[in-house]
Motif scaffolding. Structure first.
Motif, PDB file in Angstrom:
ATOM      1  N   MET A  87       2.780  37.972  32.107  1.00 15.85           N
ATOM      2  CA  MET A  87       1.651  38.693  31.515  1.00 15.85           C
ATOM      3  C   MET A  87       1.484  38.320  30.045  1.00 15.85           C
ATOM      4  SD  MET A  87      -0.866  40.747  31.884  1.00 15.85           S
ATOM      5  CE  MET A  87      -0.703  41.865  33.234  1.00 15.85           C
ATOM      6  N   ARG A  88       2.592  38.189  29.341  1.00 13.80           N
ATOM      7  CA  ARG A  88       2.536  37.803  27.924  1.00 13.80           C
ATOM      8  C   ARG A  88       1.854  36.443  27.771  1.00 13.80           C
ATOM      9  NH1 ARG A  88       5.784  34.567  25.723  1.00 13.80           N
ATOM     10  NH2 ARG A  88       7.444  34.861  27.235  1.00 13.80           N
ATOM     11  N   ILE A  89       2.230  35.502  28.602  1.00  9.75           N
ATOM     12  CA  ILE A  89       1.622  34.166  28.557  1.00  9.75           C
ATOM     13  C   ILE A  89       0.123  34.249  28.846  1.00  9.75           C
ATOM     14  CG2 ILE A  89       1.523  31.945  29.776  1.00  9.75           C
ATOM     15  CD1 ILE A  89       4.627  32.212  30.067  1.00  9.75           C
ATOM     16  N   LEU A  90      -0.240  35.005  29.874  1.00  7.64           N
ATOM     17  CA  LEU A  90      -1.657  35.126  30.229  1.00  7.64           C
ATOM     18  C   LEU A  90      -2.471  35.808  29.132  1.00  7.64           C
ATOM     19  CD1 LEU A  90      -1.605  36.008  34.027  1.00  7.64           C
ATOM     20  CD2 LEU A  90      -2.284  33.857  32.948  1.00  7.64           C
ATOM     21  N   LEU A  91      -1.906  36.841  28.512  1.00  4.98           N
ATOM     22  CA  LEU A  91      -2.635  37.514  27.434  1.00  4.98           C
ATOM     23  C   LEU A  91      -2.838  36.586  26.240  1.00  4.98           C
ATOM     24  CD1 LEU A  91      -1.070  41.078  27.599  1.00  4.98           C
ATOM     25  CD2 LEU A  91      -3.421  40.420  28.183  1.00  4.98           C
TER      26      LEU A  91
ATOM     27  N   PHE B  73      -0.307  28.569  35.487  1.00  3.82           N
ATOM     28  CA  PHE B  73       0.549  28.390  36.654  1.00  3.82           C
ATOM     29  C   PHE B  73       1.972  28.849  36.359  1.00  3.82           C
ATOM     30  CE2 PHE B  73      -2.960  25.963  38.287  1.00  3.82           C
ATOM     31  CZ  PHE B  73      -2.882  26.160  39.650  1.00  3.82           C
ATOM     32  N   LEU B  74       2.433  28.661  35.130  1.00  2.63           N
ATOM     33  CA  LEU B  74       3.740  29.176  34.749  1.00  2.63           C
ATOM     34  C   LEU B  74       3.759  30.695  34.867  1.00  2.63           C
ATOM     35  CD1 LEU B  74       6.591  29.075  33.604  1.00  2.63           C
ATOM     36  CD2 LEU B  74       5.572  28.831  31.304  1.00  2.63           C
ATOM     37  N   ALA B  75       2.712  31.342  34.414  1.00  2.00           N
ATOM     38  CA  ALA B  75       2.639  32.806  34.507  1.00  2.00           C
ATOM     39  C   ALA B  75       2.723  33.261  35.969  1.00  2.00           C
ATOM     40  CB  ALA B  75       1.354  33.315  33.864  1.00  2.00           C
ATOM     41  N   MET B  76       2.043  32.565  36.866  1.00  2.00           N
ATOM     42  CA  MET B  76       2.113  32.919  38.281  1.00  2.00           C
ATOM     43  C   MET B  76       3.526  32.743  38.828  1.00  2.00           C
ATOM     44  SD  MET B  76      -1.441  31.524  39.941  1.00  2.00           S
ATOM     45  CE  MET B  76      -1.777  30.084  38.932  1.00  2.00           C
ATOM     46  N   ALA B  77       4.177  31.637  38.459  1.00  2.00           N
ATOM     47  CA  ALA B  77       5.534  31.390  38.933  1.00  2.00           C
ATOM     48  C   ALA B  77       6.509  32.423  38.369  1.00  2.00           C
ATOM     49  CB  ALA B  77       5.970  29.974  38.565  1.00  2.00           C
ATOM     50  N   LEU B  78       6.305  32.823  37.125  1.00  2.00           N
ATOM     51  CA  LEU B  78       7.146  33.868  36.541  1.00  2.00           C
ATOM     52  C   LEU B  78       6.977  35.178  37.299  1.00  2.00           C
ATOM     53  CD1 LEU B  78       6.688  33.024  32.770  1.00  2.00           C
ATOM     54  CD2 LEU B  78       8.844  32.930  34.060  1.00  2.00           C
ATOM     55  N   PHE B  79       5.769  35.490  37.680  1.00  2.55           N
ATOM     56  CA  PHE B  79       5.533  36.677  38.510  1.00  2.55           C
ATOM     57  C   PHE B  79       6.360  36.584  39.793  1.00  2.55           C
ATOM     58  CE2 PHE B  79       3.374  38.612  42.090  1.00  2.55           C
ATOM     59  CZ  PHE B  79       3.249  39.929  41.666  1.00  2.55           C
ATOM     60  N   ASN B  80       6.346  35.401  40.411  1.00  9.51           N
ATOM     61  CA  ASN B  80       7.062  35.209  41.668  1.00  9.51           C
ATOM     62  C   ASN B  80       8.578  35.343  41.519  1.00  9.51           C
ATOM     63  OD1 ASN B  80       4.613  32.797  42.308  1.00  9.51           O
ATOM     64  ND2 ASN B  80       4.833  34.642  43.535  1.00  9.51           N
TER      65      ASN B  80
END
Length: 166
Positions: A132-136, A117-124
């Motif tokens: 992307m770094r977090i998701l990878l 969810f942090l990765a999604m918020a960072l995208f936003n």
């Protein structure tokens, strides 16, 4: 006068109603219980959860915030941080979402959903590289896919800087 034992029983009943998909009934009971115990962080958290589950995100926010200002078990604190961060994101409050979810990811680094969810918020917020770094990293830590496991080292290396060229 409602005793602590009564509070526990009434809270358990409300949580059971929510778990049984009787969320509106649970919400009404939790609101009433919250009036009796206005400073109870656990009741506030459960009330936020019920509102969130009913799609009443804006109404859930003050309950999440109240819960997080009080004392929660680690499990409930993790859930409240995830719930509030996700709710902020849903409401378009992206900076608040990032702040809340960063706190959650820092306090509970093993919890993959907080990082997702942090990765999604960072995208936003325009921080897609960090997201992307977090998701990878999450992918390399949790995937059972053999091909991902085989390339784990390379994926982790490139996750540090996706724009690097050699």
């Amino acid at each position: 006068m409602t005793t602590h034992h009564d509070r526990d029983a009434l809270l358990a009943e409300a949580v059971a109603l929510r778990s049984a998909d009787r969320t509106e009934e649970a919400r009404v009971r939790l609101l009433a219980l919250g009036e009796r115990f206005p400073d109870d962080a656990e009741i506030a958290y459960q009330t936020a959860w019920a509102h969130d589950r009913l799609g009443l995100e804006a109404a859930a926010v003050p309950f999440y915030e109240s819960a997080l200002a009080g004392t929660l078990t680690p499990e409930d604190r993790r859930g409240a941080l995830l719930g509030l961060g996700s709710t902020y994101r849903t409401l378009g409050r992206y900076e608040d979402a990032v702040r809340t979810l960063r706190t959650g990811a820092r306090e509970f680094p093993e919890h993959g959903a907080l990082r997702a969810f942090l990765a999604m918020a960072l995208f936003n917020t325009g921080e897609a590289h960090d997201g992307m770094r977090i998701l990878l990293r999450l992918l390399t830590e949790t995937s059972t896919d053999a091909s991902v496991r085989n390339y784990r080292e390379a994926i982790e290396y490139y996750a540090k800087d996706l724009t690097a060229v050699e």
